[in-house]
Design an enzyme around this catalytic site. Structure first.
Site, PDB file in Angstrom:
ATOM      1  N   LYS A 116      65.671 -67.395  18.290  1.00 53.18           N
ATOM      2  CA  LYS A 116      66.081 -67.396  19.699  1.00 53.18           C
ATOM      3  C   LYS A 116      66.386 -68.803  20.205  1.00 53.18           C
ATOM      4  O   LYS A 116      65.716 -69.766  19.844  1.00 53.18           O
ATOM      5  CB  LYS A 116      64.958 -66.804  20.565  1.00 53.18           C
ATOM      6  CG  LYS A 116      64.678 -65.342  20.273  1.00 53.18           C
ATOM      7  CD  LYS A 116      63.461 -64.826  21.025  1.00 53.18           C
ATOM      8  CE  LYS A 116      63.713 -64.642  22.494  1.00 53.18           C
ATOM      9  NZ  LYS A 116      62.569 -63.928  23.141  1.00 53.18           N
ATOM     10  N   GLU A 134      59.408 -64.127  28.909  1.00 51.35           N
ATOM     11  CA  GLU A 134      59.905 -65.272  29.671  1.00 51.35           C
ATOM     12  C   GLU A 134      59.498 -65.106  31.121  1.00 51.35           C
ATOM     13  O   GLU A 134      59.011 -64.051  31.527  1.00 51.35           O
ATOM     14  CB  GLU A 134      61.429 -65.412  29.548  1.00 51.35           C
ATOM     15  CG  GLU A 134      62.209 -64.287  30.170  1.00 51.35           C
ATOM     16  CD  GLU A 134      63.692 -64.604  30.306  1.00 51.35           C
ATOM     17  OE1 GLU A 134      64.074 -65.784  30.259  1.00 51.35           O
ATOM     18  OE2 GLU A 134      64.476 -63.658  30.493  1.00 51.35           O
ATOM     19  N   ARG A 183      62.559 -66.771  40.390  1.00 48.84           N
ATOM     20  CA  ARG A 183      63.429 -66.413  41.524  1.00 48.84           C
ATOM     21  C   ARG A 183      63.172 -64.965  41.888  1.00 48.84           C
ATOM     22  O   ARG A 183      62.474 -64.260  41.165  1.00 48.84           O
ATOM     23  CB  ARG A 183      64.891 -66.573  41.105  1.00 48.84           C
ATOM     24  CG  ARG A 183      65.145 -65.760  39.834  1.00 48.84           C
ATOM     25  CD  ARG A 183      66.585 -65.625  39.467  1.00 48.84           C
ATOM     26  NE  ARG A 183      66.743 -65.119  38.107  1.00 48.84           N
ATOM     27  CZ  ARG A 183      66.681 -63.848  37.757  1.00 48.84           C
ATOM     28  NH1 ARG A 183      66.457 -62.917  38.647  1.00 48.84           N
ATOM     29  NH2 ARG A 183      66.834 -63.480  36.490  1.00 48.84           N
TER      30      ARG A 183
HETATM   31  P1  ADP Z   1      67.313 -63.592  27.792  1.00 54.19           P
HETATM   32  O1  ADP Z   1      66.767 -64.734  28.581  1.00 54.19           O
HETATM   33  O2  ADP Z   1      68.553 -63.944  27.033  1.00 54.19           O
HETATM   34  O3  ADP Z   1      67.430 -62.330  28.566  1.00 54.19           O
HETATM   35  P2  ADP Z   1      64.781 -62.711  26.582  1.00 54.19           P
HETATM   36  O4  ADP Z   1      63.871 -63.609  25.854  1.00 54.19           O
HETATM   37  O5  ADP Z   1      64.382 -62.288  27.959  1.00 54.19           O
HETATM   38  O6  ADP Z   1      66.257 -63.364  26.614  1.00 54.19           O
HETATM   39  O7  ADP Z   1      65.050 -61.434  25.734  1.00 54.19           O
HETATM   40  C1  ADP Z   1      66.029 -60.474  26.097  1.00 54.19           C
HETATM   41  C2  ADP Z   1      65.831 -59.195  25.330  1.00 54.19           C
HETATM   42  O8  ADP Z   1      65.912 -59.435  23.914  1.00 54.19           O
HETATM   43  C3  ADP Z   1      64.488 -58.547  25.540  1.00 54.19           C
HETATM   44  O9  ADP Z   1      64.440 -57.734  26.703  1.00 54.19           O
HETATM   45  C4  ADP Z   1      64.358 -57.728  24.261  1.00 54.19           C
HETATM   46  O10 ADP Z   1      65.169 -56.568  24.382  1.00 54.19           O
HETATM   47  C5  ADP Z   1      64.986 -58.626  23.211  1.00 54.19           C
HETATM   48  N1  ADP Z   1      63.972 -59.478  22.549  1.00 54.19           N
HETATM   49  C6  ADP Z   1      63.717 -60.785  22.798  1.00 54.19           C
HETATM   50  N2  ADP Z   1      62.705 -61.241  22.007  1.00 54.19           N
HETATM   51  C7  ADP Z   1      62.304 -60.186  21.257  1.00 54.19           C
HETATM   52  C8  ADP Z   1      61.300 -59.998  20.237  1.00 54.19           C
HETATM   53  N3  ADP Z   1      60.492 -60.983  19.838  1.00 54.19           N
HETATM   54  N4  ADP Z   1      61.183 -58.766  19.695  1.00 54.19           N
HETATM   55  C9  ADP Z   1      61.997 -57.755  20.077  1.00 54.19           C
HETATM   56  N5  ADP Z   1      62.953 -57.866  21.011  1.00 54.19           N
HETATM   57  C10 ADP Z   1      63.125 -59.062  21.587  1.00 54.19           C
END
Ligand code: ADP
Length: 451
Positions: free
Chosen positions: A158, A287, A291
């Site tokens: 990520k 995360e 806001r």
């Molecule tokens: P963004 O800021 O791009 O939205 P996030 O970290 O909030 O990124 O993750 C977005 C989505 O990606 C999550 O809602 C989930 O669907 C998927 N995701 C992120 N990390 C994981 C993980 N460790 N395992 C499974 N799905 C994940």
């Protein structure tokens, strides 16, 4: 309290903030791009300033133009809404440097939570449960392979600066790692101009459950329960509900207190949402959004707390004025995000709205900046309305939602109302049995049945 607030946003959230200000006796300044001259937020505000042409980078993301508009109109605070500059720490700093209050948490908190690597560190230090993963940035493929072995596949690479689901790649085994690592790194570089990536365990069937936080500048923090936002398409939320069908009151209380205590420890003030993945009875920090969120009204419906009003109050230096024990959770609320899109292909279809009739009745709320004859511009997000219903039970809320969706009339443009009608008639959805992949499978099923 503030006398005049400039609202640095458009659409329904600009209206939402305007309404809260109006009820508090605060004057409002709308800002708008040239294509938004006839938008509802411009019509309702006390004053309006054109800040640039249609492209968001020249108007709603134009920091200097927005701050100039605030100075010229004598606004004493800026509310950023969501999206645009709402999580831009540099903007928050610039606003404060001009003697204007930024309605949100401190730039320091925004910056810390905006970088996923520092956010995860802060989460660990403040006692939030996190997904097992690398301790910070992963710089080379060799390190990525080492972490893959250590954490156990599947893993997800990520982007530290990630957002909107970009810069994320899953590796199911060591053979897929080199490619996942370089793809994520390249996408991170092109999307965020920052190629820092990290690795964590990939959870296979989690739900997305988030906790709403509200705090003042004096260390008082409460949580307002959770929202289940598992129904997503391309990582975009489609329908949200509170409470989550997966949690019982004890679990709600436990994760809510963990979240609120973590925010106290960090010294977090203002509104915020802590997003978790939830699998097999366990929560994992994903995360934090610093806001107000699109889906905040479902929390308002079940708690009776006016989140935007209290956000403005605490930004103006007021004491929160209530404690966790004062928060009572009542019934169930569901929100449908209605987009100007074809409900099968999801191709955006902006255009002129013909008839526009919103549903009403007990416990039905529509937040929207649309009206009959309005030309939906192609330049921005395709959401045209949020329909929020509340019921004493989940079943009651679903029946009300079905009725309200039937009543909604939007002519001239295509919308995702038919999609919501299909989702809420599905037995699995009605049972509350869904995870973050459910909607994708549901759409595949739908398309197969049709072809
Ligand atoms: P963004 O800021 O791009 O939205 P996030 O970290 O909030 O990124 O993750 C977005 C989505 O990606 C999550 O809602 C989930 O669907 C998927 N995701 C992120 N990390 C994981 C993980 N460790 N395992 C499974 N799905 C994940």
């Amino acid at each position: 309290m503030f006398e005049k607030v400039l609202i640095a946003n458009r659409g329904e959230i600009a209206l939402r903030v305007h309404r809260a200000c109006r009820e508090m006796g605060i004057k409002t300044v709308a800002v708008h791009s040239t294509v938004d001259a006839n938008a509802m937020h411009v019509k309702l505000a006390d004053e309006a300033v054109c800040i640039g042409p249609a492209p968001a980078k020249d108007s709603y993301l134009n920091k200097a133009a927005i701050i100039s508009a605030a100075l010229i109109t004598g606004a004493d605070a800026i509310h950023p809404g969501y999206g645009f500059l709402s999580e831009n720490a540099d903007f928050a700093e610039m606003v404060e440097a001009h003697g204007i209050t930024f309605i949100g948490p401190s730039p320091k908190m925004i910056r810390m939570m905006g970088d996923k690597v520092t956010a995860k560190k802060a989460a660990i230090e403040s006692g939030l449960p996190v997904i097992p993963g690398s301790d910070g940035e992963v710089k080379t493929v060799e390190d990525a392979l080492m972490w893959g072995e250590k954490i156990g596949y599947p893993v997800i690479v990520k982007a530290a600066a990630g957002g909107g689901g970009k810069g994320m790649k899953v590796a199911h085994n060591a053979a897929e790692m080199a490619e996942a690592f370089s793809l994520a790194k390249n996408e991170a570089k092109s999307s965020f101009a920052n190629d820092m990536v990290y690795i964590e365990k990939y959870l296979q069937t989690p739900r997305h459950i988030e906790i709403q936080i509200l705090g003042d500048n004096y260390g008082n923090v409460v949580h307002l329960g959770e929202r289940d936002c598992s129904l997503q398409r391309n990582h975009q939320k489609v329908l949200e509900e509170s409470p989550s069908p997966a949690l019982n009151p004890e679990q709600r209380k436990e994760i809510g207190m963990i979240a609120a205590n973590a925010m106290k420890k960090l010294g977090y003030s203002n509104v915020g949402t802590i997003e978790f993945l939830y699998e097999n009875g366990r929560f994992y920090f994903l995360e934090m959004n610093t806001r107000v969120q699109v889906e905040h009204p479902i929390t308002e419906a079940v708690t009776g707390v006016d989140i935007v009003r209290d956000q403005i109050r605490v930004s103006g230096g007021a004491v929160l004025g209530y404690t966790q024990d004062d928060i009572k959770f009542n019934g169930c609320a569901i929100e449908c995000r209605i987009n100007a899109e074809n409900s099968e292909t999801f191709i955006p279809c902006p255009g002129r709205i013909g008839q526009w009739h919103v549903p009403g009745g007990l416990d039905v709320r529509v937040d929207s900046g649309m009206y009959a004859g309005y030309q939906v511009p192609p330049n921005y997000d395709s959401m045209v309305a949020k329909l929020i219903v509340h019921g004493r039970t989940r079943n009651g809320a679903l029946m009300r939602l079905r009725r309200a969706l039937e009543e909604f009339v939007i002519e001239g443009i295509q919308t995702t109302i038919p999609l919501h009608q299909r989702i809420i008639s599905d037995p699995e959805f009605i049972d509350g049995q869904y995870n973050i992949h459910w909607l994708e499978h549901f759409l595949e099923r739908m398309h197969k049945e049709e072809s």
